[in-house]
Motif scaffolding. Structure first.
Motif, PDB file in Angstrom:
ATOM      1  N   GLU A  36      49.870  58.950  77.030  1.00 18.18           N
ATOM      2  CA  GLU A  36      50.503  59.575  77.986  1.00 18.18           C
ATOM      3  C   GLU A  36      52.045  60.163  77.421  1.00 18.18           C
ATOM      4  OE1 GLU A  36      51.041  57.034  81.361  1.00 18.18           O
ATOM      5  OE2 GLU A  36      48.561  57.156  81.577  1.00 18.18           O
ATOM      6  N   GLN A  37      52.454  59.388  76.275  1.00 19.30           N
ATOM      7  CA  GLN A  37      53.549  59.819  75.265  1.00 19.30           C
ATOM      8  C   GLN A  37      52.731  59.860  74.129  1.00 19.30           C
ATOM      9  OE1 GLN A  37      54.050  56.477  76.821  1.00 19.30           O
ATOM     10  NE2 GLN A  37      54.822  57.707  78.827  1.00 19.30           N
ATOM     11  N   LEU A  38      53.123  60.739  73.207  1.00 12.05           N
ATOM     12  CA  LEU A  38      52.719  61.023  71.800  1.00 12.05           C
ATOM     13  C   LEU A  38      53.862  60.932  70.820  1.00 12.05           C
ATOM     14  CD1 LEU A  38      50.337  64.128  72.575  1.00 12.05           C
ATOM     15  CD2 LEU A  38      49.955  61.729  72.589  1.00 12.05           C
ATOM     16  N   PHE A  39      53.548  60.526  69.728  1.00 15.49           N
ATOM     17  CA  PHE A  39      54.256  60.398  68.220  1.00 15.49           C
ATOM     18  C   PHE A  39      54.434  61.825  68.079  1.00 15.49           C
ATOM     19  CE2 PHE A  39      54.863  59.611  64.011  1.00 15.49           C
ATOM     20  CZ  PHE A  39      55.954  58.867  64.132  1.00 15.49           C
ATOM     21  N   LEU A  40      55.680  62.139  67.713  1.00 18.94           N
ATOM     22  CA  LEU A  40      55.779  63.573  67.198  1.00 18.94           C
ATOM     23  C   LEU A  40      55.225  64.673  67.988  1.00 18.94           C
ATOM     24  CD1 LEU A  40      55.449  63.035  63.158  1.00 18.94           C
ATOM     25  CD2 LEU A  40      57.634  63.185  64.616  1.00 18.94           C
ATOM     26  N   ASP A  41      55.270  64.350  69.330  1.00 25.16           N
ATOM     27  CA  ASP A  41      54.372  65.518  70.485  1.00 25.16           C
ATOM     28  C   ASP A  41      53.049  65.690  70.110  1.00 25.16           C
ATOM     29  OD1 ASP A  41      56.812  65.302  72.186  1.00 25.16           O
ATOM     30  OD2 ASP A  41      57.371  66.971  70.769  1.00 25.16           O
ATOM     31  N   THR A  42      52.422  64.968  69.136  1.00 27.30           N
ATOM     32  CA  THR A  42      51.037  65.338  68.727  1.00 27.30           C
ATOM     33  C   THR A  42      50.105  64.132  68.741  1.00 27.30           C
ATOM     34  OG1 THR A  42      51.939  66.995  67.399  1.00 27.30           O
ATOM     35  CG2 THR A  42      49.684  66.478  66.914  1.00 27.30           C
ATOM     36  N   PHE A  43      50.639  63.016  68.238  1.00 24.29           N
ATOM     37  CA  PHE A  43      49.685  61.818  67.786  1.00 24.29           C
ATOM     38  C   PHE A  43      49.588  60.740  68.776  1.00 24.29           C
ATOM     39  CE2 PHE A  43      50.691  64.086  63.755  1.00 24.29           C
ATOM     40  CZ  PHE A  43      49.653  64.667  63.537  1.00 24.29           C
ATOM     41  N   ALA A  69      44.775  61.996  66.105  1.00 18.34           N
ATOM     42  CA  ALA A  69      44.872  60.839  65.257  1.00 18.34           C
ATOM     43  C   ALA A  69      45.437  61.234  63.818  1.00 18.34           C
ATOM     44  CB  ALA A  69      43.532  60.011  65.001  1.00 18.34           C
ATOM     45  N   ARG A  70      46.107  60.363  63.248  1.00 20.13           N
ATOM     46  CA  ARG A  70      46.698  60.710  61.898  1.00 20.13           C
ATOM     47  C   ARG A  70      46.763  59.657  61.197  1.00 20.13           C
ATOM     48  NH1 ARG A  70      51.016  63.969  59.576  1.00 20.13           N
ATOM     49  NH2 ARG A  70      51.353  63.250  57.647  1.00 20.13           N
ATOM     50  N   LEU A  71      45.701  59.606  59.984  1.00 20.74           N
ATOM     51  CA  LEU A  71      45.732  58.631  59.121  1.00 20.74           C
ATOM     52  C   LEU A  71      46.040  59.118  57.718  1.00 20.74           C
ATOM     53  CD1 LEU A  71      43.410  58.036  61.449  1.00 20.74           C
ATOM     54  CD2 LEU A  71      42.390  56.354  59.989  1.00 20.74           C
ATOM     55  N   SER A  72      47.043  58.621  57.010  1.00 14.97           N
ATOM     56  CA  SER A  72      47.609  59.049  55.965  1.00 14.97           C
ATOM     57  C   SER A  72      48.126  58.019  55.005  1.00 14.97           C
ATOM     58  CB  SER A  72      48.700  60.098  55.922  1.00 14.97           C
ATOM     59  OG  SER A  72      49.834  59.545  57.190  1.00 14.97           O
ATOM     60  N   GLN A  73      48.038  58.396  53.869  1.00 13.10           N
ATOM     61  CA  GLN A  73      48.590  57.249  52.647  1.00 13.10           C
ATOM     62  C   GLN A  73      48.448  55.997  52.859  1.00 13.10           C
ATOM     63  OE1 GLN A  73      52.897  58.047  52.248  1.00 13.10           O
ATOM     64  NE2 GLN A  73      52.359  60.405  51.928  1.00 13.10           N
ATOM     65  N   ASN A  74      47.172  55.616  52.913  1.00 11.33           N
ATOM     66  CA  ASN A  74      46.394  54.164  53.159  1.00 11.33           C
ATOM     67  C   ASN A  74      45.526  54.390  51.969  1.00 11.33           C
ATOM     68  OD1 ASN A  74      47.521  53.420  55.740  1.00 11.33           O
ATOM     69  ND2 ASN A  74      46.657  55.296  56.464  1.00 11.33           N
ATOM     70  N   ALA A  75      45.772  54.199  50.669  1.00  4.58           N
ATOM     71  CA  ALA A  75      44.985  54.276  49.493  1.00  4.58           C
ATOM     72  C   ALA A  75      43.696  53.486  49.572  1.00  4.58           C
ATOM     73  CB  ALA A  75      46.004  53.762  48.428  1.00  4.58           C
ATOM     74  N   PHE A  76      43.624  52.472  50.149  1.00  5.08           N
ATOM     75  CA  PHE A  76      42.193  51.758  50.114  1.00  5.08           C
ATOM     76  C   PHE A  76      41.788  51.741  51.312  1.00  5.08           C
ATOM     77  CE2 PHE A  76      45.029  49.981  47.011  1.00  5.08           C
ATOM     78  CZ  PHE A  76      44.092  49.935  45.861  1.00  5.08           C
ATOM     79  N   LEU A  77      41.796  52.689  52.204  1.00  8.26           N
ATOM     80  CA  LEU A  77      41.175  52.598  53.920  1.00  8.26           C
ATOM     81  C   LEU A  77      39.827  53.254  53.517  1.00  8.26           C
ATOM     82  CD1 LEU A  77      41.189  52.119  56.650  1.00  8.26           C
ATOM     83  CD2 LEU A  77      42.455  54.609  56.867  1.00  8.26           C
ATOM     84  N   CYS A  78      38.784  52.728  53.939  1.00 11.12           N
ATOM     85  CA  CYS A  78      37.628  53.131  53.692  1.00 11.12           C
ATOM     86  C   CYS A  78      37.112  53.269  55.206  1.00 11.12           C
ATOM     87  CB  CYS A  78      36.564  52.095  53.232  1.00 11.12           C
ATOM     88  SG  CYS A  78      37.281  51.780  51.580  1.00 11.12           S
ATOM     89  N   TYR A  79      35.912  53.953  55.227  1.00  9.53           N
ATOM     90  CA  TYR A  79      35.109  54.158  56.603  1.00  9.53           C
ATOM     91  C   TYR A  79      35.505  55.208  57.632  1.00  9.53           C
ATOM     92  CZ  TYR A  79      33.250  49.724  54.564  1.00  9.53           C
ATOM     93  OH  TYR A  79      32.789  48.814  53.772  1.00  9.53           O
ATOM     94  N   VAL A  80      36.662  55.784  57.261  1.00  5.30           N
ATOM     95  CA  VAL A  80      37.319  56.953  58.170  1.00  5.30           C
ATOM     96  C   VAL A  80      36.177  57.830  58.498  1.00  5.30           C
ATOM     97  CG1 VAL A  80      39.086  58.515  58.160  1.00  5.30           C
ATOM     98  CG2 VAL A  80      39.496  56.424  57.279  1.00  5.30           C
ATOM     99  N   GLU A  81      35.388  58.232  57.664  1.00  3.01           N
ATOM    100  CA  GLU A  81      34.424  59.351  57.679  1.00  3.01           C
ATOM    101  C   GLU A  81      33.326  58.820  58.933  1.00  3.01           C
ATOM    102  OE1 GLU A  81      33.038  57.100  54.433  1.00  3.01           O
ATOM    103  OE2 GLU A  81      35.026  58.086  54.850  1.00  3.01           O
ATOM    104  N   THR A  82      33.189  57.462  58.924  1.00  5.29           N
ATOM    105  CA  THR A  82      32.101  57.099  59.875  1.00  5.29           C
ATOM    106  C   THR A  82      32.359  57.078  61.314  1.00  5.29           C
ATOM    107  OG1 THR A  82      32.898  54.766  59.837  1.00  5.29           O
ATOM    108  CG2 THR A  82      31.298  55.442  57.916  1.00  5.29           C
ATOM    109  N   VAL A  83      33.734  57.369  61.615  1.00  2.00           N
ATOM    110  CA  VAL A  83      34.198  57.533  63.056  1.00  2.00           C
ATOM    111  C   VAL A  83      34.004  58.957  63.426  1.00  2.00           C
ATOM    112  CG1 VAL A  83      35.971  57.100  64.576  1.00  2.00           C
ATOM    113  CG2 VAL A  83      35.665  55.810  62.853  1.00  2.00           C
ATOM    114  N   ASP A  84      33.355  58.970  64.691  1.00  3.40           N
ATOM    115  CA  ASP A  84      33.045  60.147  65.325  1.00  3.40           C
ATOM    116  C   ASP A  84      34.492  60.803  65.924  1.00  3.40           C
ATOM    117  OD1 ASP A  84      32.557  62.731  66.665  1.00  3.40           O
ATOM    118  OD2 ASP A  84      30.692  61.834  67.719  1.00  3.40           O
TER     119      ASP A  84
END
Length: 100
Positions: A36-43, A69-84
């Motif tokens: 209902e409220q967004l971060f930077l009017d987008t996320f 959704a914004r996922l950035s600069q998380n060097a070891f983050l895995c499985y992002v591509e498994t989410v639809d």
């Protein structure tokens, strides 16, 4: 930990959380982010600069009603591509989600 939290009406930002490896135990029951409220009017969901994060672990999250959704600069983050992400982020073009 917030085991009883099911819904966020605004947005969720996880940033600079050193030592955090997963959100699985922090937000185990989160099912909806309304945006209902967004971060930077987008996320509605921002996960940024968490150097030890290995997985999101938001296993109950099934809808982001408004906002991208914004996922950035998380060097070891895995499985992002498994989410639809297009299915999860209702009404958002796939290109509006940001993953880097």
């Amino acid at each position: 930990s917030f085991p009883d939290l099911k819904e966020i009406t605004g947005y969720l930002v996880i940033s600079g959380a050193f030592g955090l490896r997963t959100l699985r135990h922090l937000l185990p029951g989160l099912t909806v982010i309304r945006g209902e409220q967004l971060f930077l009017d987008t996320f509605a969901l921002v996960v940024h600069d968490n150097p030890h994060l290995q997985e999101l672990g938001l296993v109950s999250l099934n809808t982001i009603m408004h906002g991208a959704a914004r996922l950035s600069q998380n060097a070891f983050l895995c499985y992002v591509e498994t989410v639809d992400w297009p299915m999860l982020t209702v009404g958002v073009k796939a290109s509006e989600n940001f993953f880097k």
